[in-house]
Design a protein around this motif. Structure first.
Motif, mmCIF file in Angstrom:
data_model
loop_
_atom_site.group_PDB
_atom_site.id
_atom_site.type_symbol
_atom_site.label_atom_id
_atom_site.label_comp_id
_atom_site.label_asym_id
_atom_site.label_seq_id
_atom_site.Cartn_x
_atom_site.Cartn_y
_atom_site.Cartn_z
ATOM 1 N N GLY A 20 46.984 13.535 98.374
ATOM 2 C CA GLY A 20 47.292 12.789 97.487
ATOM 3 C C GLY A 20 46.123 13.143 96.230
ATOM 4 O O GLY A 20 46.371 12.450 95.068
ATOM 5 N N ASP A 21 45.122 13.965 96.371
ATOM 6 C CA ASP A 21 44.299 14.485 95.355
ATOM 7 C C ASP A 21 45.194 15.416 94.525
ATOM 8 O O ASP A 21 46.091 16.412 95.075
ATOM 9 C CB ASP A 21 43.100 14.863 96.111
ATOM 10 C CG ASP A 21 42.074 14.131 96.732
ATOM 11 O OD1 ASP A 21 42.258 13.006 96.607
ATOM 12 O OD2 ASP A 21 41.249 14.723 97.613
ATOM 13 N N VAL A 22 44.525 15.310 93.263
ATOM 14 C CA VAL A 22 45.080 16.353 92.353
ATOM 15 C C VAL A 22 44.225 17.560 92.106
ATOM 16 O O VAL A 22 42.899 17.318 91.741
ATOM 17 C CB VAL A 22 45.551 15.660 90.895
ATOM 18 C CG1 VAL A 22 45.928 16.722 89.839
ATOM 19 C CG2 VAL A 22 46.480 14.585 91.075
ATOM 20 N N PRO A 23 44.700 18.677 92.087
ATOM 21 C CA PRO A 23 43.669 19.919 92.118
ATOM 22 C C PRO A 23 43.081 19.899 90.543
ATOM 23 O O PRO A 23 44.052 19.770 89.521
ATOM 24 C CB PRO A 23 44.419 21.073 92.498
ATOM 25 C CG PRO A 23 45.884 20.676 92.450
ATOM 26 C CD PRO A 23 45.718 19.185 92.582
ATOM 27 N N ILE A 24 41.616 20.359 90.409
ATOM 28 C CA ILE A 24 41.579 20.736 89.143
ATOM 29 C C ILE A 24 40.345 21.699 89.318
ATOM 30 O O ILE A 24 39.873 22.036 90.089
ATOM 31 C CB ILE A 24 40.660 19.462 88.286
ATOM 32 C CG1 ILE A 24 39.605 19.077 89.349
ATOM 33 C CG2 ILE A 24 41.408 18.550 88.008
ATOM 34 C CD1 ILE A 24 38.587 17.876 88.921
ATOM 35 N N THR A 25 40.290 22.449 87.779
ATOM 36 C CA THR A 25 39.285 23.627 87.729
ATOM 37 C C THR A 25 38.487 23.478 86.435
ATOM 38 O O THR A 25 38.922 22.787 85.607
ATOM 39 C CB THR A 25 40.142 24.876 87.755
ATOM 40 O OG1 THR A 25 40.887 24.924 86.735
ATOM 41 C CG2 THR A 25 40.965 25.160 89.178
ATOM 42 N N GLY A 26 37.458 24.100 86.554
ATOM 43 C CA GLY A 26 36.499 24.172 85.365
ATOM 44 C C GLY A 26 35.284 24.657 85.574
ATOM 45 O O GLY A 26 34.966 25.025 87.005
ATOM 46 N N ASP A 27 34.210 25.221 84.932
ATOM 47 C CA ASP A 27 32.859 25.785 85.167
ATOM 48 C C ASP A 27 32.010 24.336 85.134
ATOM 49 O O ASP A 27 31.549 24.140 83.910
ATOM 50 C CB ASP A 27 32.856 26.671 84.088
ATOM 51 C CG ASP A 27 31.425 27.382 84.120
ATOM 52 O OD1 ASP A 27 30.685 27.148 85.224
ATOM 53 O OD2 ASP A 27 31.003 28.273 83.526
ATOM 54 N N TRP A 28 31.877 23.743 86.115
ATOM 55 C CA TRP A 28 31.129 22.623 86.097
ATOM 56 C C TRP A 28 29.666 22.869 85.861
ATOM 57 O O TRP A 28 28.980 21.903 85.423
ATOM 58 C CB TRP A 28 31.263 21.766 87.551
ATOM 59 C CG TRP A 28 32.588 21.731 88.096
ATOM 60 C CD1 TRP A 28 32.870 22.388 89.155
ATOM 61 C CD2 TRP A 28 33.675 21.575 87.637
ATOM 62 N NE1 TRP A 28 34.107 22.254 89.690
ATOM 63 C CE2 TRP A 28 34.676 21.671 88.551
ATOM 64 C CE3 TRP A 28 34.177 20.905 86.231
ATOM 65 C CZ2 TRP A 28 36.322 21.365 88.453
ATOM 66 C CZ3 TRP A 28 35.479 20.550 86.236
ATOM 67 C CH2 TRP A 28 36.460 20.927 87.031
ATOM 68 N N ASP A 29 29.059 23.898 86.312
ATOM 69 C CA ASP A 29 27.578 24.264 86.285
ATOM 70 C C ASP A 29 27.355 25.100 85.146
ATOM 71 O O ASP A 29 26.112 25.662 84.872
ATOM 72 C CB ASP A 29 27.185 24.882 87.480
ATOM 73 C CG ASP A 29 27.582 23.719 88.666
ATOM 74 O OD1 ASP A 29 27.431 22.556 88.377
ATOM 75 O OD2 ASP A 29 28.121 24.124 89.950
ATOM 76 N N GLY A 30 28.222 25.722 84.166
ATOM 77 C CA GLY A 30 27.756 26.690 83.360
ATOM 78 C C GLY A 30 27.628 28.074 83.940
ATOM 79 O O GLY A 30 26.698 28.826 83.676
ATOM 80 N N ALA A 31 28.325 28.307 85.263
ATOM 81 C CA ALA A 31 28.112 29.552 86.033
ATOM 82 C C ALA A 31 28.622 30.781 85.471
ATOM 83 O O ALA A 31 28.471 31.845 85.822
ATOM 84 C CB ALA A 31 28.566 29.183 87.506
ATOM 85 N N GLY A 32 29.542 30.789 84.326
ATOM 86 C CA GLY A 32 30.404 31.669 83.818
ATOM 87 C C GLY A 32 31.340 31.819 84.566
ATOM 88 O O GLY A 32 32.313 32.960 84.251
ATOM 89 N N HIS A 33 32.049 31.148 85.810
ATOM 90 C CA HIS A 33 33.187 31.338 86.132
ATOM 91 C C HIS A 33 33.884 29.906 86.565
ATOM 92 O O HIS A 33 33.013 29.041 86.739
ATOM 93 C CB HIS A 33 33.097 32.292 87.499
ATOM 94 C CG HIS A 33 32.153 31.672 88.468
ATOM 95 N ND1 HIS A 33 31.059 32.236 88.581
ATOM 96 C CD2 HIS A 33 32.369 30.773 89.349
ATOM 97 C CE1 HIS A 33 30.154 31.497 89.708
ATOM 98 N NE2 HIS A 33 31.049 30.718 89.976
ATOM 99 N N THR A 34 35.224 29.995 86.993
ATOM 100 C CA THR A 34 35.753 28.949 87.260
ATOM 101 C C THR A 34 35.318 28.403 88.838
ATOM 102 O O THR A 34 35.291 28.966 89.633
ATOM 103 C CB THR A 34 37.311 29.028 87.217
ATOM 104 O OG1 THR A 34 37.606 29.296 85.933
ATOM 105 C CG2 THR A 34 37.966 27.606 87.534
ATOM 106 N N GLN A 35 35.330 26.848 88.792
ATOM 107 C CA GLN A 35 35.086 26.444 89.987
ATOM 108 C C GLN A 35 35.866 25.255 90.242
ATOM 109 O O GLN A 35 36.832 25.033 89.495
ATOM 110 C CB GLN A 35 33.593 25.764 90.052
ATOM 111 C CG GLN A 35 32.385 26.618 89.838
ATOM 112 C CD GLN A 35 31.189 25.770 89.284
ATOM 113 O OE1 GLN A 35 31.075 25.514 88.114
ATOM 114 N NE2 GLN A 35 30.142 26.262 90.070
#
Length: 211
Positions: A20-35
């Motif tokens: 039931g969860d919806v997948p999301i992506t983003g650079d949560w930590d300013g790491a320079g790549h997608t998490q």
């Protein structure tokens, strides 16, 4: 979640969330790549996975909302946001806890987030599914000056995807066809032809990012 890349590296599979969860992506930590992360509609909760494997959560939005995190504040990491389909409104939560909103699209549109102009921060967009067989989908992308550009791409049944496919610094659009697990990626902004390839299994939900 399963990822593919063009660097010849092995695919990776990471378990996160629940049915039931919806997948999301983003650079949560300013790491320079997608998490990766998930959005849980039952509690309007964003659950964000960090590089060390830890997960943090934040409640934001209403039950009808669609998650749309992005680098709204131009400060190097993603902020949480949602799209409210009933009012065609983007609602962004900023780092200081304040909230801003803006309308775009029509009820029934699917929200999109990307850096359409290479300006270093997220911009809004919507995807309007083709009304019927033989018709084309519509991408409507909002720019910083308030103008909106539109493009026809894909056909009925496709799902929208967005990303910087060529590393040009600008996000462009594409589609994923669940029936045959096929990505079709436009490179319109780069002035080059698109690409089409199969990945995944029929019924998968696409996610994109700079892995």
């Amino acid at each position: 979640m399963r990822s593919s890349n063009s660097a010849g590296l092995p695919d990776t599979v990471v378990g996160l969330g629940q049915a039931g969860d919806v997948p999301i992506t983003g650079d949560w930590d300013g790491a320079g790549h997608t998490q990766i992360g998930v959005f849980r509609p039952s509690g309007n909760v964003f659950a964000l996975r960090h590089d060390d494997g830890s997960v943090t959560s934040l409640a934001f939005g209403d039950p009808e909302d669609v998650p749309d995190p992005g680098m709204w504040d131009h400060n190097g990491h993603a902020q949480m946001a949602v799209y409210r389909p009933s009012t065609a409104t983007f609602i962004v939560r900023h780092d200081d806890g304040s909230v801003s909103s803006e309308r775009l699209g029509e009820p029934g549109d699917t929200p999109l987030v990307g850096d359409w102009d290479g300006v270093g921060h997220a911009q809004m967009g919507v995807f309007r599914p083709a009304p019927g067989p033989g018709d084309s989908n519509t991408f409507a992308l909002r720019h910083d000056d308030g103008s909106v550009s539109t493009a026809k791409y894909g056909e009925a049944g496709d799902l929208p995807v967005v990303g910087d496919w060529l590393g040009t610094g600008r996000t462009t659009y594409g589609t994923y066809r669940p029936a045959n697990a096929t990505f079709a990626l436009s490179n319109a902004y780069a002035g080059r032809g698109g690409s089409v390839f199969a990945f995944g299994e029929p019924g998968d939900v696409p996610v994109t990012g700079a892995w």
